[in-house]
Design a protein around this motif. Structure first.
Motif, mmCIF file in Angstrom:
data_model
loop_
_atom_site.group_PDB
_atom_site.id
_atom_site.type_symbol
_atom_site.label_atom_id
_atom_site.label_comp_id
_atom_site.label_asym_id
_atom_site.label_seq_id
_atom_site.Cartn_x
_atom_site.Cartn_y
_atom_site.Cartn_z
ATOM 1 N N TYR A 3 -3.284 45.246 -9.762
ATOM 2 C CA TYR A 3 -2.448 45.476 -8.588
ATOM 3 C C TYR A 3 -1.108 46.145 -8.933
ATOM 4 N N ALA A 4 -1.044 46.791 -10.086
ATOM 5 C CA ALA A 4 0.130 47.612 -10.406
ATOM 6 C C ALA A 4 0.222 48.772 -9.419
ATOM 7 N N SER A 5 -0.913 49.119 -8.818
ATOM 8 C CA SER A 5 -0.932 50.188 -7.822
ATOM 9 C C SER A 5 -1.958 49.821 -6.752
ATOM 10 N N LYS A 23 -0.229 46.465 -4.104
ATOM 11 C CA LYS A 23 0.933 46.572 -4.987
ATOM 12 C C LYS A 23 2.119 45.796 -4.401
ATOM 13 N N SER A 30 5.208 39.188 -10.369
ATOM 14 C CA SER A 30 4.725 38.912 -11.732
ATOM 15 C C SER A 30 3.357 38.250 -11.744
ATOM 16 N N LYS A 78 1.928 42.486 -11.276
ATOM 17 C CA LYS A 78 2.353 43.899 -11.383
ATOM 18 C C LYS A 78 1.909 44.561 -12.684
ATOM 19 N N ASP A 79 1.500 43.768 -13.662
ATOM 20 C CA ASP A 79 1.039 44.355 -14.929
ATOM 21 C C ASP A 79 -0.473 44.511 -14.989
ATOM 22 N N GLY A 131 4.721 44.294 -6.899
ATOM 23 C CA GLY A 131 5.775 44.147 -7.899
ATOM 24 C C GLY A 131 5.978 42.706 -8.360
#
Ligand code: HEC
Ligand code: HEC
Length: 235
Positions: free
Chosen positions: A86-88, A92, A96, A82-83, A94
């Motif tokens: 693939y944060a968006s 995506k 870790s 998620k950081d 969420g």
């Protein structure tokens, strides 16, 4: 020279020889682990997993089925989850990333893979789990140091060296301009859209194909190749 001194030299030489051997084994295990991380069921010749992975979040309806069982789909090509990239977008979730596990013990990773969240126990062999764990604990590098996150361009790559690597290693299969084989996105397009995927494929190879892995030549060679393929035509 004293006997004692000779003995300690011999010991040192044996140690160096053994650690070199260990290094070669480790690189090939990491490379195979990288391909498993990409698409384990293609690497081991298993049937495509049925249905959507139970840990795939219901909030993401864009992806379903076999692809949701690939490590990269949940944890990202950049292993940043998620950081990361693939944060968006359509992947995506969420979930870790795994960057905190570089240097961790394989036992921890293997336990996570066999636990119920993942449910991989019985689906892969001990060797597969070890290779995956080696990739996660020993195969990571600082991806933001070699790919600029906003422009997506390779950082500190030498495209002219990359061109000679490309023309001698990749061209036979991907053509002079990176538009082969048929049905594959042009390397110029893919490398500018998803450079994180491309660097992993170059370092570890492509599951289920004869494509070589460049990892043993060091990260810089792959960065040089990425910087060159980013200049190739987009179609
Ligand atoms: C469907 C999604 C999904 C897939 C596919 C997936 N994971 Fe995970 N993974 C998770 C979730 C969820 C967690 C728990 C952490 C969290 O909630 O963010 C996790 C945690 C982990 C952890 C423990 C992290 C830690 O800090 O202890 C490891 C290691 C891991 N995954 C490796 C892998 C590997 C290797 C694969 C492929 C063989 C894989 N995962 C495939 C969802 C997934
Ligand atoms: C022996 C042939 C061969 C060589 C050599 C080779 N590749 Fe590949 N490569 C393939 C095949 C086959 C695929 C899968 C094509 C497909 O998905 O249709 C592939 C896939 C890829 C992909 C992933 C494309 C995607 O859509 O998933 C990238 C990136 C890539 N190659 C880059 C390279 C680079 C860069 C080199 C040189 C370092 C290289 N390849 C050398 C055969 C090769």
């Amino acid at each position: 020279m004293e006997i004692k001194q000779i003995a300690s030299w011999l010991l040192a030489l044996t140690f160096i020889a053994c650690s070199q051997l260990g290094y070669a084994d480790e690189v090939s295990s990491i490379v195979r682990g990288g391909k498993l991380y990409d698409k384990w069921y293609a690497v081991i010749g298993a049937a495509k997993p049925d249905g959507t992975h139970p840990a795939w979040p219901a909030s993401n309806t864009k992806k379903k089925g076999a692809t949701t069982h690939r490590c990269k789909s949940c944890h990202g090509w950049d292993l940043m989850g998620k950081d990361g990239a693939y944060a968006s977008g359509s992947y995506k979730t969420g979930i870790s990333g795994l960057t905190q596990l570089q240097g961790a013990s394989n036992t921890k990773v293997i336990a996570a893979l066999k636990a119920s969240t993942h449910g991989y126990a019985g689906k892969m062999s001990d060797e597969d789990f070890t290779d995956l764990a080696n990739f996660v604990t020993k195969g990571q590098f600082d991806i933001d140091a070699v790919i600029d996150r906003s422009s997506k361009k390779a950082k500190n790559g030498n495209p002219s060296k990359g061109e000679s690597y490309y023309n001698t290693v990749c061209m036979n299969c991907h053509g002079k301009t990176g538009t082969e084989p048929d049905g594959m996105p042009a390397l110029g397009a893919l490398s500018n859209k998803n450079p994180w995927e491309v660097i992993q494929k170059v370092m570890n190879g492509q599951p289920d194909s004869e494509m070589p892995a460049m990892r043993a030549f060091g990260l810089q060679v792959s960065v040089d190749i990425l910087s060159y393929v980013q200049t190739l035509p987009k179609e």
